[in-house]
Design a protein around this motif. Structure first.
Motif, PDB file in Angstrom:
ATOM      1  N   TRP A  58       0.851  -1.281   0.034  1.00 30.70           N
ATOM      2  CA  TRP A  58      -0.201  -0.046  -0.064  1.00 30.70           C
ATOM      3  C   TRP A  58       0.803   1.380   0.056  1.00 30.70           C
ATOM      4  O   TRP A  58       1.824   1.437   0.768  1.00 30.70           O
ATOM      5  N   ASP A  59       0.554   2.205  -0.862  1.00 28.79           N
ATOM      6  CA  ASP A  59       0.915   3.766  -0.933  1.00 28.79           C
ATOM      7  C   ASP A  59       0.110   4.461   0.051  1.00 28.79           C
ATOM      8  O   ASP A  59      -0.654   5.005  -0.151  1.00 28.79           O
ATOM      9  N   VAL A  60       0.644   4.361   1.390  1.00 32.23           N
ATOM     10  CA  VAL A  60       0.145   5.199   2.582  1.00 32.23           C
ATOM     11  C   VAL A  60       1.061   6.376   2.992  1.00 32.23           C
ATOM     12  O   VAL A  60       0.996   6.728   4.074  1.00 32.23           O
ATOM     13  N   ALA A  61       1.664   7.101   1.961  1.00 32.93           N
ATOM     14  CA  ALA A  61       2.323   8.087   2.212  1.00 32.93           C
ATOM     15  C   ALA A  61       1.722   9.248   2.916  1.00 32.93           C
ATOM     16  O   ALA A  61       2.327  10.244   3.436  1.00 32.93           O
ATOM     17  N   ALA A  62       0.291   9.211   2.675  1.00 34.84           N
ATOM     18  CA  ALA A  62      -0.568  10.107   3.051  1.00 34.84           C
ATOM     19  C   ALA A  62      -0.977  10.272   4.633  1.00 34.84           C
ATOM     20  O   ALA A  62      -1.297  11.130   5.277  1.00 34.84           O
ATOM     21  N   GLU A  63      -0.264   8.751   5.199  1.00 32.92           N
ATOM     22  CA  GLU A  63      -0.162   9.046   6.684  1.00 32.92           C
ATOM     23  C   GLU A  63       1.051   9.806   7.212  1.00 32.92           C
ATOM     24  O   GLU A  63       2.225   9.262   7.262  1.00 32.92           O
ATOM     25  N   ARG A  64       0.960  11.206   7.004  1.00 34.57           N
ATOM     26  CA  ARG A  64       2.165  11.827   7.323  1.00 34.57           C
ATOM     27  C   ARG A  64       2.593  11.896   8.517  1.00 34.57           C
ATOM     28  O   ARG A  64       1.773  11.571   9.629  1.00 34.57           O
ATOM     29  N   GLN A  65       4.072  12.176   8.940  1.00 31.83           N
ATOM     30  CA  GLN A  65       4.623  12.284  10.197  1.00 31.83           C
ATOM     31  C   GLN A  65       4.739  13.997  10.766  1.00 31.83           C
ATOM     32  O   GLN A  65       5.061  14.864  10.033  1.00 31.83           O
ATOM     33  N   VAL A  66       4.323  13.995  12.072  1.00 28.94           N
ATOM     34  CA  VAL A  66       4.608  15.329  12.425  1.00 28.94           C
ATOM     35  C   VAL A  66       5.906  15.269  13.404  1.00 28.94           C
ATOM     36  O   VAL A  66       5.607  14.326  14.564  1.00 28.94           O
ATOM     37  N   GLU A  67       6.922  15.747  13.241  1.00 32.10           N
ATOM     38  CA  GLU A  67       8.089  15.400  14.129  1.00 32.10           C
ATOM     39  C   GLU A  67       8.204  16.283  15.088  1.00 32.10           C
ATOM     40  O   GLU A  67       8.200  17.591  14.847  1.00 32.10           O
ATOM     41  N   ILE A  68       8.363  16.005  16.448  1.00 28.04           N
ATOM     42  CA  ILE A  68       8.700  16.756  17.492  1.00 28.04           C
ATOM     43  C   ILE A  68       9.956  16.507  18.274  1.00 28.04           C
ATOM     44  O   ILE A  68      10.061  15.392  18.680  1.00 28.04           O
ATOM     45  N   ASN A 149      10.150  14.340   5.413  1.00 23.15           N
ATOM     46  CA  ASN A 149       9.820  13.740   4.112  1.00 23.15           C
ATOM     47  C   ASN A 149       9.838  12.204   4.295  1.00 23.15           C
ATOM     48  O   ASN A 149      10.990  11.530   3.992  1.00 23.15           O
ATOM     49  N   VAL A 150       8.848  11.637   4.985  1.00 23.74           N
ATOM     50  CA  VAL A 150       8.477  10.221   5.228  1.00 23.74           C
ATOM     51  C   VAL A 150       7.485   9.793   4.422  1.00 23.74           C
ATOM     52  O   VAL A 150       6.433  10.372   4.410  1.00 23.74           O
ATOM     53  N   ALA A 151       7.607   8.544   3.585  1.00 27.90           N
ATOM     54  CA  ALA A 151       6.400   8.396   2.601  1.00 27.90           C
ATOM     55  C   ALA A 151       6.484   6.834   3.057  1.00 27.90           C
ATOM     56  O   ALA A 151       7.127   5.611   2.551  1.00 27.90           O
ATOM     57  N   ILE A 152       5.250   6.387   4.016  1.00 31.28           N
ATOM     58  CA  ILE A 152       5.011   4.984   4.322  1.00 31.28           C
ATOM     59  C   ILE A 152       4.500   3.941   3.246  1.00 31.28           C
ATOM     60  O   ILE A 152       3.958   4.642   2.526  1.00 31.28           O
ATOM     61  N   ILE A 153       5.264   2.770   3.096  1.00 32.35           N
ATOM     62  CA  ILE A 153       4.788   1.747   2.369  1.00 32.35           C
ATOM     63  C   ILE A 153       4.211   0.629   3.348  1.00 32.35           C
ATOM     64  O   ILE A 153       5.026   0.455   4.150  1.00 32.35           O
ATOM     65  N   VAL A 207       9.508   5.177   5.021  1.00 27.03           N
ATOM     66  CA  VAL A 207      10.605   5.289   4.121  1.00 27.03           C
ATOM     67  C   VAL A 207      11.251   6.942   4.419  1.00 27.03           C
ATOM     68  O   VAL A 207      10.478   7.836   4.169  1.00 27.03           O
ATOM     69  N   GLU A 208      12.415   7.076   4.514  1.00 28.16           N
ATOM     70  CA  GLU A 208      12.932   8.343   4.642  1.00 28.16           C
ATOM     71  C   GLU A 208      13.959   8.587   3.398  1.00 28.16           C
ATOM     72  O   GLU A 208      13.972   9.508   2.780  1.00 28.16           O
ATOM     73  N   GLY A 213      13.792   3.762  -1.101  1.00 27.85           N
ATOM     74  CA  GLY A 213      12.297   3.130  -0.832  1.00 27.85           C
ATOM     75  C   GLY A 213      11.527   2.806  -2.210  1.00 27.85           C
ATOM     76  O   GLY A 213      10.844   1.854  -2.222  1.00 27.85           O
ATOM     77  N   LEU A 214      11.889   3.575  -3.151  1.00 25.58           N
ATOM     78  CA  LEU A 214      11.349   3.138  -4.502  1.00 25.58           C
ATOM     79  C   LEU A 214      11.922   1.655  -4.986  1.00 25.58           C
ATOM     80  O   LEU A 214      10.897   1.112  -5.404  1.00 25.58           O
ATOM     81  N   ASP A 215      12.961   1.781  -4.801  1.00 21.24           N
ATOM     82  CA  ASP A 215      13.634   0.364  -5.151  1.00 21.24           C
ATOM     83  C   ASP A 215      12.865  -0.810  -4.313  1.00 21.24           C
ATOM     84  O   ASP A 215      12.874  -1.870  -4.945  1.00 21.24           O
ATOM     85  N   LEU A 216      12.567  -0.545  -2.939  1.00 21.21           N
ATOM     86  CA  LEU A 216      12.265  -1.596  -2.192  1.00 21.21           C
ATOM     87  C   LEU A 216      10.642  -1.784  -2.819  1.00 21.21           C
ATOM     88  O   LEU A 216      10.316  -2.944  -2.649  1.00 21.21           O
ATOM     89  N   TYR A 217       9.955  -0.703  -2.908  1.00 18.99           N
ATOM     90  CA  TYR A 217       8.559  -0.750  -3.445  1.00 18.99           C
ATOM     91  C   TYR A 217       8.692  -1.842  -4.719  1.00 18.99           C
ATOM     92  O   TYR A 217       8.112  -2.885  -4.749  1.00 18.99           O
ATOM     93  N   ASP A 218       9.587  -1.565  -5.615  1.00 17.94           N
ATOM     94  CA  ASP A 218       9.701  -2.395  -6.962  1.00 17.94           C
ATOM     95  C   ASP A 218      10.099  -3.744  -6.557  1.00 17.94           C
ATOM     96  O   ASP A 218       9.349  -5.079  -7.070  1.00 17.94           O
TER      97      ASP A 218
END
Ligand code: THG
Length: 369
Positions: A58-68, A149-153, A207-208, A213-218
């Motif tokens: 799943w491309d769930v990059a929309a689950e964004r991170q707020v880093e504190i 810039n974190v994009a979860i798979i 994925v940071e 991450g793209l390589d892993l996705y493929d």
């Protein structure tokens, strides 16, 4: 029902995986945290059966991170949630309702403790970053707050364990539910949690390093054929059957955590300091006047695009239906509804009007069993 396409723009952010899922046949998007979130790859029911049997990416990059991060980061994170994080551990995820000063819900993120002074709030669909920045400014906290810039798979489904073992080795199967650690793919370390928005088991790669991450996705698709791997996305049917709630659909900023069944994540007796604590104490002692419940609806299929009032035969408002789908498992249409007292108990009856038809509704407990 007529469907309309999405007019893409900078404001509706694409993800690093968008071009890939479009080649793989995504057929619908929703918008989540101002970002494209795939909502279907063809039939949702076919995807549901596949998710329960095999494994999906799943491309769930929309689950964004707020880093504190910073000296006061633990104080700020605790100020935002009613869950007691005083004994939280590095390397663990915590499902934590975020509450405002009136005791209502702002979001229901997964919080990752990266270090004593560094946290990721993995948010559902509302702008937590502005809430956090406002609190930090008002309280003069020494913190840094930004969206990394974190994009979860997500890798979800019963065969996710075999697929992940094939990529990362046996160690990954030892990760405990809601634990996270770093695992190496072709020399690059990735933060991986045993989590995800399905109850079919699985992992999320935060994925940071986007190139890796793209390589892993493929790679998942190249080596996953033996597990019948397919692209997928959070599945409406699976999540309703499993009782996974969705901020904005099942509850929002007009609802409090007691009404939404979050009791086990509310800590009122310890000495932690969080926004809305006194309000929640009062709500608890007064008792709630409505609650999220399951419902069964007498029809063969349903397509909800907004909430719908549930009435009784005397014209009284019973509650409002917020999510619904046909469930292949229960072989009926089920839904999630905010039900008012005195109708808040299993087997209470009501009715809804939808697309010119009147349908009978029966209240039941959550989770569905
Ligand atoms: N993963 C990550 N971020 C997310 C989600 C996710 N952000 C948005 C959204 N999903 C947040 N909502 C939820 C809701 C439920 C769960 C996770 C995120 C969940 N609940 C488990 C349950 O209900 O059984 C476990 C909760 C617990 O700790 O007891 O998994 O999916 N990164």
């Amino acid at each position: 029902m007529k469907n309309y396409s999405i007019f893409k723009s900078r404001r509706l952010r694409s993800t690093p995986y968008t071009s890939r899922i479009e080649k793989q046949g995504v057929t619908a998007y929703t918008i989540y945290n101002h970002m494209l979130l795939p909502a279907a790859f063809g039939s949702i029911e076919d995807s549901y059966h596949h998710l329960k049997k095999d494994v999906q990416i799943w491309d769930v990059a929309a689950e964004r991170q707020v880093e504190i991060s910073g000296k006061d980061s633990a104080k700020l994170v605790q100020l935002m949630t009613c869950r007691d994080l005083s004994k939280s551990k590095i390397g663990r995820c915590y499902y934590s309702p975020i509450i405002d000063d009136s005791g209502n819900l702002v979001n229901d993120p997964v919080i990752l403790k990266l270090a004593e002074d560094r946290w990721w709030i993995s948010i559902a669909d509302s702008d937590v970053i502005f809430f956090a920045k406002g609190l930090a400014t008002g309280n003069k906290f020494d913190v840094k707050i930004f969206e990394p810039n974190v994009a979860i798979i997500a890798i979800q489904g019963p065969k996710s364990f075999s697929l992940m073992e094939k990529v990362f080795g046996r160690v990954i199967t030892e990760l405990k539910f809601f634990g996270f650690d770093y695992f190496t793919f072709k020399g690059v370390k990735h933060l991986i949690a045993r989590s995800g928005w399905s109850k079919q088991g699985g992992f999320e790669v935060f994925v940071e390093n986007i190139e890796s991450g793209l390589d892993l996705y493929d790679h998942f698709f190249e080596i996953g054929k033996e597990f019948n791997v397919k692209p997928g996305c959070p599945n409406l049917i699976e999540r309703i059957e499993s009782g996974l709630l969705s901020y904005g659909s099942d509850f929002d900023n007009n609802d409090n955590p007691f009404e939404c069944g979050f009791e086990k994540y509310i800590s009122l007796d310890s000495n932690i300091i969080f926004l809305g604590k006194e309000k929640l104490k009062k709500i608890k002692s007064d008792g709630i006047k409505r609650k999220l419940m399951g419902v069964e609806i007498k029809t063969d299929n349903i397509n909800l695009t907004r909430s719908i009032n549930i009435m009784d035969n005397d014209g009284n408002l019973v509650g409002d239906l917020r999510s619904a789908c046909y469930s292949p498992h229960f072989k009926k249409v089920i839904g999630i509804a905010m039900i008012k007292e005195p109708f808040c108990k299993a087997s209470e009856m009501g009715k809804i009007e939808i697309e010119g038809k009147t349908l009978a509704v029966k209240v039941c407990d959550l989770p569905f069993i």
